[in-house]
Design a protein around this motif. Sequence first.
Motif, PDB file in Angstrom:
ATOM      1  N   UNK A  40       0.827  -1.201   0.000  1.00  7.06           N
ATOM      2  CA  UNK A  40       0.000   0.000   0.000  1.00  7.06           C
ATOM      3  C   UNK A  40       0.861   1.250   0.000  1.00  7.06           C
ATOM      4  N   UNK A  41       1.904   1.251   0.831  1.00  8.59           N
ATOM      5  CA  UNK A  41       2.815   2.401   0.871  1.00  8.59           C
ATOM      6  C   UNK A  41       3.485   2.599  -0.480  1.00  8.59           C
ATOM      7  N   UNK A  42       3.838   1.502  -1.135  1.00  8.75           N
ATOM      8  CA  UNK A  42       4.458   1.584  -2.458  1.00  8.75           C
ATOM      9  C   UNK A  42       3.509   2.199  -3.479  1.00  8.75           C
ATOM     10  N   UNK A  43       2.259   1.747  -3.487  1.00  9.52           N
ATOM     11  CA  UNK A  43       1.282   2.267  -4.435  1.00  9.52           C
ATOM     12  C   UNK A  43       1.026   3.754  -4.196  1.00  9.52           C
ATOM     13  N   UNK A  44       0.825   4.131  -2.936  1.00 11.43           N
ATOM     14  CA  UNK A  44       0.553   5.539  -2.617  1.00 11.43           C
ATOM     15  C   UNK A  44       1.753   6.420  -2.932  1.00 11.43           C
ATOM     16  N   UNK A  45       2.950   5.945  -2.609  1.00 10.00           N
ATOM     17  CA  UNK A  45       4.145   6.712  -2.938  1.00 10.00           C
ATOM     18  C   UNK A  45       4.324   6.870  -4.429  1.00 10.00           C
ATOM     19  N   UNK A  46       3.974   5.826  -5.201  1.00  7.91           N
ATOM     20  CA  UNK A  46       4.077   5.902  -6.651  1.00  7.91           C
ATOM     21  C   UNK A  46       3.061   6.892  -7.226  1.00  7.91           C
ATOM     22  N   UNK A  47       1.856   6.914  -6.655  1.00  6.35           N
ATOM     23  CA  UNK A  47       0.850   7.889  -7.100  1.00  6.35           C
ATOM     24  C   UNK A  47       1.341   9.312  -6.844  1.00  6.35           C
ATOM     25  N   UNK A  48       1.910   9.544  -5.669  1.00  3.06           N
ATOM     26  CA  UNK A  48       2.474  10.864  -5.385  1.00  3.06           C
ATOM     27  C   UNK A  48       3.600  11.214  -6.330  1.00  3.06           C
ATOM     28  N   UNK A  49       4.432  10.215  -6.682  1.00 10.03           N
ATOM     29  CA  UNK A  49       5.538  10.457  -7.610  1.00 10.03           C
ATOM     30  C   UNK A  49       5.021  10.801  -8.999  1.00 10.03           C
ATOM     31  N   UNK A  50       3.960  10.134  -9.436  1.00  5.99           N
ATOM     32  CA  UNK A  50       3.376  10.451 -10.738  1.00  5.99           C
ATOM     33  C   UNK A  50       2.735  11.835 -10.737  1.00  5.99           C
ATOM     34  N   UNK A  51       2.101  12.200  -9.614  1.00  5.74           N
ATOM     35  CA  UNK A  51       1.449  13.508  -9.531  1.00  5.74           C
ATOM     36  C   UNK A  51       2.474  14.639  -9.575  1.00  5.74           C
ATOM     37  N   UNK A  52       3.577  14.494  -8.841  1.00  2.51           N
ATOM     38  CA  UNK A  52       4.582  15.557  -8.846  1.00  2.51           C
ATOM     39  C   UNK A  52       5.262  15.658 -10.206  1.00  2.51           C
ATOM     40  N   UNK A  53       5.247  14.559 -10.971  1.00  2.01           N
ATOM     41  CA  UNK A  53       5.847  14.555 -12.301  1.00  2.01           C
ATOM     42  C   UNK A  53       4.896  15.059 -13.373  1.00  2.01           C
ATOM     43  N   UNK A  54       3.671  15.449 -12.979  1.00  2.00           N
ATOM     44  CA  UNK A  54       2.646  15.946 -13.913  1.00  2.00           C
ATOM     45  C   UNK A  54       2.256  14.885 -14.923  1.00  2.00           C
ATOM     46  N   UNK A  55       2.110  13.646 -14.443  1.00  2.14           N
ATOM     47  CA  UNK A  55       1.662  12.562 -15.316  1.00  2.14           C
ATOM     48  C   UNK A  55       0.178  12.759 -15.611  1.00  2.14           C
ATOM     49  N   UNK A  56      -0.269  12.545 -16.846  1.00  6.57           N
ATOM     50  CA  UNK A  56      -1.697  12.697 -17.164  1.00  6.57           C
ATOM     51  C   UNK A  56      -2.579  11.868 -16.233  1.00  6.57           C
ATOM     52  N   UNK A  57      -3.737  12.431 -15.907  1.00  3.97           N
ATOM     53  CA  UNK A  57      -4.724  11.863 -14.977  1.00  3.97           C
ATOM     54  C   UNK A  57      -4.304  11.994 -13.522  1.00  3.97           C
ATOM     55  N   UNK A  58      -3.318  12.851 -13.258  1.00  2.00           N
ATOM     56  CA  UNK A  58      -2.967  13.194 -11.878  1.00  2.00           C
ATOM     57  C   UNK A  58      -3.051  14.712 -11.709  1.00  2.00           C
ATOM     58  N   UNK A  59      -3.073  15.153 -10.448  1.00  2.00           N
ATOM     59  CA  UNK A  59      -3.302  16.570 -10.157  1.00  2.00           C
ATOM     60  C   UNK A  59      -2.208  17.479 -10.695  1.00  2.00           C
ATOM     61  N   UNK A  60      -0.960  17.005 -10.680  1.00  4.28           N
ATOM     62  CA  UNK A  60       0.125  17.843 -11.174  1.00  4.28           C
ATOM     63  C   UNK A  60      -0.012  18.198 -12.639  1.00  4.28           C
TER      64      UNK A  60
END
Length: 559
Positions: free
Chosen positions: A331-351
């Motif tokens: 779970x920590x891995x998945x959540x950390x990966x979602x945060x990493x994608x968001x900070x990278x401005x990956x499509x379908x994330x807030x960034x």
Amino acid sequence: MLIHPGLWLIAGGLVMAFVHGRARQILTLLVPAVALWLVWQVGDGVFGHVRFLDYQLQFVRGDRLARIFATIFTLMTLVGGLFALGQRHRIEVPAAFVYAGSAVGAVFAGDLITLFLFWELMAVGSTLVIWAGGAGARKASMRYLMVHLFGGVVLMAGITGHLAGGGDITFTAMKPDSLPHWLILIGFLVNAGAPPFSAWLPDAYPQASWSGTVFLSAFTTKTAVYVLLRGFPGAEVLVFVGLYMAIYGIVYAILENDMRRILAYSIINQVGFMVTGIGIGTEMALNGAAAHAFAHIIYKALLLMSAGSVFYQTGKTKCTDLGGLFQSMPLTTVCGTIGALAISAFPLTSGFVTKSMIAQAAADQHLMTVWLLLAAASAGVFLHAGIKFPWFVFFQKDSGLRPKDPPASMRWAMVIFSAFCIGLGVYPEPLYAILPYAVDYVPYTGSHVVSQLQLLLFSGLAFFLLLGYLKRTLTITLDTDWFYRRAGLRIARALTTVVSGGLAAFYGGALAALTGLGQGIRRHYGPAGVLARTWLSGSMVLWVAILLLMYLIVFYIPT
């Protein structure tokens, strides 16, 4: 409005310092939830006038810009409090609530004096949060306090000069066209982590506890972004400052080995995007800076929650000591990966739906160099936070560690912010609706999605091609904090030696002079001195006669 949401948080934090157990946990969730509701009871306009000396303070000023920052601050306090439910230190969470309440108070402040009061209280609260991290954090908290007291002095000097020059006490937009306004701008930039004071952030934040760093990531730098949005929109110098911050944060984050220091440098990098947008100054750019601050608080807190969970479960923060944790902390891995994608401005994330507004504003103003540097910085973000952090912490080599996911409250906090990262990325309209200006921007166009995916793809390819060079070792990276952590200490010791030697020489010389003076006085006026011993009457008569003769001679000499 009957209750100030910032004062409500501060009062709740003070009460929490004296309760424990279930009552404290209830207050930890109830107080920020009520504060979030109170934020949306503040209408547009000025409330809570307070008379102070010859000034009319505007204790609460509500508008769209203030509400969006107050909203994310109180939401962050709520979810951060959920993450910190298991924190046993009696001071940290209450101090964090005082810290958060001060940030909300600064956001709603309608005048410079009220802003300064909450600004300084925010420094005190954040210092206590760092101090609560343990013995190793005490020195870092004192260095942190020293930097922010300096920034507060500069800010106060600017405000004083502004008022002395006939300026209005109301906190409105100004230009860096005079010394007082430059001092105010510098005071704001110190809290933003701008050069040359950027190093206080990675020096202090990683020293806090597993939960304290989460609170610290949200308020100080983003309050600075708010006051820059309010006070210096369109100041051209901020474009250069922001671009420097964006590149600086990437370089040091790539060199770093400690996972929390990587994310601390990443804060400077992301704030650099916001400062650049404020410097551009168009409605699109200012909307982008505010939206990106909102999204950044969420995904940065999520990243630090995942890092804090690893620290909580393993007691380790070095990338060289970690790896392979996806096997036991899914779970920590998945959540950390979602945060990493968001900070990278990956499509379908807030960034993706916030950061791109700043780049679009640069393109609209035909600032090609700025746009290219922002694109390069975006690629660098994917390198250090989007790939490096999750890769070295959760994947790469197997460290042999098998910790479990953290307790339920910490897991729920990560899940909530993960949902926000994805929800805002998929459906950004609610965020766009509360921005300061009307939004006429569509993030999901074919060209934008394709160009962003190309940028991320080539950044990822570069990471794995250069993986041999990016593997971390036990190294130390020098930053500008060296000047007050090492060089400053050496200079202080050298000055102490010189001053001590000079004082010793002065005291020795003064003592010798006083001793000689005392001996001379004793020699002349002591019991056996020339002027104190007994003289014969005949000798005295002779000397009187001689003196009288000399007087007569001088008197009768013709002039």
